[in-house]
Design an enzyme around this catalytic site. Structure first.
Site, PDB file in Angstrom:
ATOM      1  N   ARG A 185     -45.442   1.323 -16.621  1.00 11.89           N
ATOM      2  CA  ARG A 185     -47.014   1.819 -17.412  1.00 11.89           C
ATOM      3  C   ARG A 185     -46.626   2.787 -18.626  1.00 11.89           C
ATOM      4  O   ARG A 185     -47.007   2.556 -19.492  1.00 11.89           O
ATOM      5  CB  ARG A 185     -48.160   1.941 -16.467  1.00 11.89           C
ATOM      6  CG  ARG A 185     -49.433   2.320 -17.437  1.00 11.89           C
ATOM      7  CD  ARG A 185     -50.585   2.113 -16.536  1.00 11.89           C
ATOM      8  NE  ARG A 185     -50.775   3.194 -15.581  1.00 11.89           N
ATOM      9  CZ  ARG A 185     -50.733   2.953 -14.228  1.00 11.89           C
ATOM     10  NH1 ARG A 185     -50.812   1.972 -13.750  1.00 11.89           N
ATOM     11  NH2 ARG A 185     -51.109   3.902 -13.433  1.00 11.89           N
ATOM     12  N   CYS A 188     -16.183   6.981  -0.183  1.00 17.08           N
ATOM     13  CA  CYS A 188     -17.551   7.610  -0.467  1.00 17.08           C
ATOM     14  C   CYS A 188     -17.921   8.249   0.697  1.00 17.08           C
ATOM     15  O   CYS A 188     -18.675   9.018   0.576  1.00 17.08           O
ATOM     16  CB  CYS A 188     -18.428   6.669  -0.852  1.00 17.08           C
ATOM     17  SG  CYS A 188     -17.996   5.502  -2.441  1.00 17.08           S
ATOM     18  N   GLU A 197       0.916  -1.267  -0.025  1.00 16.32           N
ATOM     19  CA  GLU A 197       0.257   0.160   0.103  1.00 16.32           C
ATOM     20  C   GLU A 197       0.742   1.258  -0.105  1.00 16.32           C
ATOM     21  O   GLU A 197       1.690   1.497   0.792  1.00 16.32           O
ATOM     22  CB  GLU A 197      -0.897  -0.038   1.095  1.00 16.32           C
ATOM     23  CG  GLU A 197      -1.640   1.173   1.518  1.00 16.32           C
ATOM     24  CD  GLU A 197      -2.462   1.638   0.401  1.00 16.32           C
ATOM     25  OE1 GLU A 197      -3.219   1.053  -0.182  1.00 16.32           O
ATOM     26  OE2 GLU A 197      -2.397   3.036   0.130  1.00 16.32           O
ATOM     27  N   ASP A 254     -10.979  -0.435  -9.012  1.00 17.69           N
ATOM     28  CA  ASP A 254     -11.241   0.819  -9.774  1.00 17.69           C
ATOM     29  C   ASP A 254     -10.396   0.748 -11.081  1.00 17.69           C
ATOM     30  O   ASP A 254     -10.939   1.589 -11.779  1.00 17.69           O
ATOM     31  CB  ASP A 254     -11.207   1.930  -8.879  1.00 17.69           C
ATOM     32  CG  ASP A 254     -12.097   2.239  -7.859  1.00 17.69           C
ATOM     33  OD1 ASP A 254     -13.333   1.522  -7.984  1.00 17.69           O
ATOM     34  OD2 ASP A 254     -11.891   3.006  -6.997  1.00 17.69           O
TER      35      ASP A 254
END
Lengths: 446, 446
Positions: free
Chosen positions: A438, A43, A33, A279
């Protein structure tokens, strides 16, 4: 060599690493990392910066490096993978201490994306794709609240950050290249509602203009579009993200749309023993069949899991994406799934569309508010191709009903016929989604 | 004779009448309504009595008789159809002025249901199936608030009315024949959560006991079960509803489960020129294929519309029901669709089930609360057969995602694979429904 090296400790990388280790406990799993955090909720950053989510940045961390290590993963922080030799199965990593070679049996690329920033560095200019960026921004805001904040970009992140800024009472301008906000997911007619709400909250909207230049010597002073100069001592750039694909390129992986890494439905890149997920890869769109760059958390997570299974011999398949997405501005909820008219036409459909206005609860029930549903239906097959919803509380997750229907190949008549829940606190007798079914079906038969 | 006579001015009857008149403006349409109101929302009555819905009873009226007359319908209030001669195409109606014969070309029976009440009349005993009943109850409560209110029945209406009563601060007992509330839609394990919440709100629960007797001379004084005596000066009976089928019987219509009128998917009874629709008929269950008595607003509405189309020569088909339903107690939401284990087994499936616990929003987002999802899956086909959800705000309408999936024949894997919306204010990255899909699928493959 029984070692899996995972590049990137985000949702995808950590899913892949965890699943592989769980399935094959003898496997040596190393996660590299580059930043200071793994497994965080990107997020959630706007809500944490805006103060909706209280407490430290740890609130957004799904799993700490310590927890991951306790499960037997070797997690190396601040460690950047800079080179790869796929024939030798070797990867070069860089840390503060220097450079090191690492052998791998299988490599899994999950470096994610980086925020687009075409400008020269200036103080006061931020992006928030990563938690480290978010922490930097929040610290800067706490130390020195802006006189004028400017958000550049009117997508999810831009709109959410504009909300965060005005909630703090700061003078805020949002510059967006298109005439309506969130244009990636809702058509202009629905985007107008978003514009209105954002404006009503006190955000100054500069629309239809691209940010061309950032003014300032060391510290940013203004954002320049072709026509206007927006004074700003804080600029938040939210003009998109691009895949981190350097390593994939070096490994000889094929690249697809926007430079996202091409993978098969098992997350294999085509280069022997090299997987990619998250990602940075392109996902197959369930309707168009085309590879699509769609850096969203669910797909990152799912693809990571699938990569993890397949690294140890599994045969899991990524099922595709519809592009389902949702956000909110204050209590105005916005969501979409599938295709809009133009995409549908490009894919070879003959789309018809209809927008209906209904309510989120029974009209007489407190808290009932308007909701607009725009449905796109193919005239030939009557298949539902896409939906967009804008409205009050209770709007966003209604998109899942349509997403489920589209997933299963439903027609507009199916959507109308379905037995959806009714009770006064939750909707009108005919759910807005059924009404849209509809009327859009009728439009498609004309 | 070009006259359509509709018996019953509720949702179904008025839909049938309006649609037929709209399609065939020359048709003479007469609606006979025994009570004082047409087209009201029965589901709203508890919320109006509890004060959540403010204002007069008119708030619950969807369309007034005056409005219906303006659209060309002849609406006769306080007019009861008491006899029918299907050979002569004649119906006998009774008003305060006397009895009258009415000829019809087509008859449409939509008298709805009546609340079950096996007890002798006593003051202070109420039911609320009709708006007239609701008005009577609200007037009684306003004139003389109860010392001790007792709700008999722990289904939707009972639970909603218990909420209405405790919200007013009244001492309230709920007597229910089963050990858990809402047992028609959720299994005991989930019903326990409902029990807890209702009890925590101050409702005294008397469970596993049937109300056997109402004590009192003129005014009710207590409810007696086999074991207990619950003192009560106000009793609300909510122990079910039964179809009003007298006229249908006289006409020679076949009756199905619970005495509901048997109709084909075009709402024809089999007796020439006699249609039936609404709460009084049995609907075909989409999964079991069996006729089902399910007096819910959406089906009443839909069947009325279909009857209206077909009366004037249309060929609309009722698409079936799943039994989707939802309610809430305070902010605890409860919803279900499809079959539970026992029904599934009776239908010939081999059901497996799994209950998962997740959250309604991202865990770190304010207002996130627990949600339990119980999914029933057929082991042979992996088809999803049913779902039950209990949890905080944002729970109920998630049932629609499963309802849409079941409607389209989805498997547990489909539910897991679907691209459902994620954003921190609306759910965790993997929606509870998708998690339930994964884990119940796993259970079904064991």
């Amino acid at each position: 060599m029984e070692r899996l090296v995972v590049v990137g400790g985000g949702a995808a990388g950590m899913s892949a690493a965890s699943v592989a280790k769980r399935r094959e406990p003898s496997l040596d799993v190393v996660v590299l990392e580059a930043g200071d955090h793994i497994s965080f909720s990107a997020c959630g950053i706007p809500y944490w910066i805006g103060g909706t989510v209280e407490g430290s940045s740890e609130r957004l961390v799904v799993r700490s490096a310590k927890e991951a290590r306790e499960r037997g993963l070797e997690v190396r922080m601040r460690t950047r993978a800079v080179d790869v030799d796929p024939d030798a199965h070797e990867i070069t990593v860089e840390t503060e201490e220097g450079t090191e070679m690492l052998e791998y049996g299988t490599l899994c690329l999950a470096p994610g994306v980086e925020a687009v920033n075409p400008f020269d560095p200036l103080d006061g200019v931020h992006t928030i794709r990563h938690l480290d960026d978010g922490i930097r921004l929040r610290d800067a805001l706490a130390a020195d609240p802006p006189e004028h904040a400017c958000v550049v970009g009117g997508g999810f992140v831009g709109v959410e950050m504009a909300e965060a800024f005005v909630e703090q009472g700061w003078s805020t301008t949002l510059v967006h290249s298109r005439e309506t906000l969130l244009n990636d997911i809702v058509a202009p007619s629905l985007g107008e509602t978003v514009n209105e709400r954002v404006r009503a909250a006190g955000v100054d909207l500069v629309l239809g203009q691209r940010a061309e230049e950032l003014e300032g010597r060391d510290q940013v002073e203004a954002v320049r579009t072709g026509e206007e100069r927006v004074e700003a001592d804080l600029v938040l750039l939210a003009i998109g993200a691009r895949p981190r694909n350097d390593l994939a390129k070096q490994a000889g992986c094929e690249l697809g749309p926007a430079g996202a890494v091409t993978v098969d439905d098992g997350m294999r890149t085509g280069v022997p023993d090299v997987f990619a997920c998250g990602d940075c890869v392109a996902f197959e769109h369930r309707i168009t069949g085309e590879p699509t760059f769609l850096p969203l958390a669910l797909h990152a997570n799912r693809s990571g899991r699938i990569a993890g299974e397949n690294v140890v011999g599994g045969d899991e398949r990524f099922p595709g994406v519809l592009g389902t997405a949702a956000t909110k501005f204050e209590d105005l909820e916005v969501a979409a799934t599938g295709l809009d008219v133009e995409q549908a036409r490009e894919t070879g459909f003959e789309p018809a569309t209809e927008t209906i206005t209904s309510v989120t609860r029974a009209g007489y029930f407190p808290g009932s508010s308007e909701v607009d549903v725009r449905l796109v239906v193919d005239q030939g097959s009557q298949r539902v191709l896409g939906a967009q919803l804008v409205g009050g509380p209770g709007t966003a997750k209604r998109v899942d009903t349509v997403a489920a229907a589209i997933w299963m190949g439903a027609t507009a008549s199916d959507l109308e016929a379905m037995d959806l829940a009714y009770a006064p606190p939750f909707g009108p007798t005919w759910d807005p989604v059924a009404i849209a079914g509809r009327l859009s079906g009728r439009a498609a038969r004309r």
